[in-house]
Design a protein around this motif. Structure first.
Motif, PDB file in Angstrom:
ATOM      1  N   UNK A  74       0.803  -1.145  -0.066  1.00 22.55           N
ATOM      2  CA  UNK A  74       0.045   0.007  -0.236  1.00 22.55           C
ATOM      3  C   UNK A  74       0.927   1.128   0.061  1.00 22.55           C
ATOM      4  N   UNK A  75       0.842   2.063  -0.970  1.00 16.02           N
ATOM      5  CA  UNK A  75       1.364   3.345  -1.042  1.00 16.02           C
ATOM      6  C   UNK A  75       2.371   3.613  -2.225  1.00 16.02           C
ATOM      7  N   UNK A  76       3.386   4.578  -2.188  1.00 13.17           N
ATOM      8  CA  UNK A  76       4.091   4.780  -3.237  1.00 13.17           C
ATOM      9  C   UNK A  76       5.368   4.141  -3.205  1.00 13.17           C
ATOM     10  N   UNK A  77       5.721   3.319  -4.333  1.00 12.33           N
ATOM     11  CA  UNK A  77       7.095   2.606  -4.117  1.00 12.33           C
ATOM     12  C   UNK A  77       7.928   3.024  -5.482  1.00 12.33           C
ATOM     13  N   UNK A  78       9.105   3.053  -5.358  1.00 18.09           N
ATOM     14  CA  UNK A  78      10.054   3.444  -6.233  1.00 18.09           C
ATOM     15  C   UNK A  78      10.513   2.332  -7.353  1.00 18.09           C
ATOM     16  N   UNK A  79      10.050   2.185  -8.245  1.00 19.48           N
ATOM     17  CA  UNK A  79      10.333   1.228  -9.397  1.00 19.48           C
ATOM     18  C   UNK A  79      11.125   1.710 -10.542  1.00 19.48           C
ATOM     19  N   UNK A  80      12.375   1.333 -10.702  1.00 20.97           N
ATOM     20  CA  UNK A  80      13.202   1.971 -11.729  1.00 20.97           C
ATOM     21  C   UNK A  80      13.608   3.293 -11.045  1.00 20.97           C
ATOM     22  N   UNK A  81      13.122   4.228 -11.903  1.00 20.55           N
ATOM     23  CA  UNK A  81      13.488   5.578 -11.830  1.00 20.55           C
ATOM     24  C   UNK A  81      12.232   6.228 -11.445  1.00 20.55           C
ATOM     25  N   UNK A  82      11.028   5.760 -11.357  1.00 17.92           N
ATOM     26  CA  UNK A  82       9.759   6.480 -11.052  1.00 17.92           C
ATOM     27  C   UNK A  82       8.854   5.897  -9.889  1.00 17.92           C
ATOM     28  N   UNK A  83       8.139   6.846  -9.334  1.00 21.83           N
ATOM     29  CA  UNK A  83       7.243   6.552  -8.303  1.00 21.83           C
ATOM     30  C   UNK A  83       6.253   5.978  -8.768  1.00 21.83           C
ATOM     31  N   UNK A  84       5.773   4.839  -8.072  1.00 14.90           N
ATOM     32  CA  UNK A  84       4.498   4.049  -8.637  1.00 14.90           C
ATOM     33  C   UNK A  84       3.621   4.046  -7.327  1.00 14.90           C
ATOM     34  N   UNK A  85       2.221   3.955  -7.700  1.00 13.86           N
ATOM     35  CA  UNK A  85       1.272   3.731  -6.448  1.00 13.86           C
ATOM     36  C   UNK A  85       0.959   2.432  -6.662  1.00 13.86           C
ATOM     37  N   UNK A  86       0.920   1.632  -5.504  1.00 16.55           N
ATOM     38  CA  UNK A  86       0.294   0.222  -5.227  1.00 16.55           C
ATOM     39  C   UNK A  86      -0.420   0.100  -4.229  1.00 16.55           C
ATOM     40  N   UNK A  87      -1.591  -0.829  -4.664  1.00 21.14           N
ATOM     41  CA  UNK A  87      -2.629  -0.881  -3.519  1.00 21.14           C
ATOM     42  C   UNK A  87      -3.284  -2.373  -3.742  1.00 21.14           C
ATOM     43  N   UNK A  88      -2.379  -3.469  -3.112  1.00 21.89           N
ATOM     44  CA  UNK A  88      -3.197  -4.759  -2.944  1.00 21.89           C
ATOM     45  C   UNK A  88      -2.791  -5.429  -1.664  1.00 21.89           C
ATOM     46  N   UNK A  89      -3.578  -6.570  -1.734  1.00 24.07           N
ATOM     47  CA  UNK A  89      -3.427  -7.527  -0.615  1.00 24.07           C
ATOM     48  C   UNK A  89      -2.920  -8.676  -1.035  1.00 24.07           C
ATOM     49  N   UNK A  90      -3.190  -8.908  -2.420  1.00 21.20           N
ATOM     50  CA  UNK A  90      -2.906 -10.035  -3.173  1.00 21.20           C
ATOM     51  C   UNK A  90      -2.401  -9.621  -4.457  1.00 21.20           C
ATOM     52  N   UNK A  91      -1.353  -9.996  -4.784  1.00 21.92           N
ATOM     53  CA  UNK A  91      -0.696  -9.805  -6.182  1.00 21.92           C
ATOM     54  C   UNK A  91      -1.138 -10.077  -7.374  1.00 21.92           C
ATOM     55  N   UNK A  92      -2.152 -11.021  -7.443  1.00 18.83           N
ATOM     56  CA  UNK A  92      -2.602 -11.799  -8.574  1.00 18.83           C
ATOM     57  C   UNK A  92      -3.802 -11.060  -8.907  1.00 18.83           C
ATOM     58  N   UNK A  93      -4.027 -11.238 -10.628  1.00 19.08           N
ATOM     59  CA  UNK A  93      -5.014 -10.496 -11.050  1.00 19.08           C
ATOM     60  C   UNK A  93      -5.129  -9.063 -10.480  1.00 19.08           C
TER      61      UNK A  93
END
Length: 118
Positions: free
Chosen positions: A62-81
């Motif tokens: 949950x939140x902002x994650x640095x992926x490569x050189x960009x900030x990405x927003x991610x929100x999950x409890x299960x990474x599938x689908x």
């Protein structure tokens, strides 16, 4: 679910509520359709050791994650689908989220894209 999508004329808005919004340190993400380069449903497992501003416990992200050189927003409890939006010209390079009926949500997103890109 603690996430829902609002489809407006020009953008989709990811709304977060309850503990999900507290863990993500954000209540909503507004994404103009014109900034969506690609929208897919897939598995997206993100290491819990990524640099982040938010929460990373077990399979919860949950939140902002640095992926490569960009900030990405991610929100999950299960990474599938999960729904994965690749963005251009937005504060986030990607927005990745879990939602009920991800394929139906994806179809609705695709319905909104041609009007912007035609």
């Amino acid at each position: 679910m603690a996430r829902n999508i609002e489809f407006t004329k020009d953008s989709l808005i990811l709304h977060l509520s309850g503990l999900t919004s507290a863990a993500a340190l954000k209540r909503e993400v507004d994404i103009p359709y014109s900034q969506i380069k690609l929208a897919t449903v897939d598995d997206y497992k993100l290491s819990m050791f990524r640099f982040r501003v938010g929460t990373s416990i077990a399979d919860i992200r949950e939140g902002r994650f640095l992926i490569g050189d960009r900030w990405c927003f991610v929100s999950y409890e299960n990474h599938q689908d999960v729904v994965i939006l690749e963005l251009e010209g937005h504060e986030f390079g990607k927005v990745i989220f879990q939602i009920d009926e991800p394929h139906a949500v994806l179809a609705t997103i695709h319905e909104h894209l041609p009007a912007v890109h035609s």
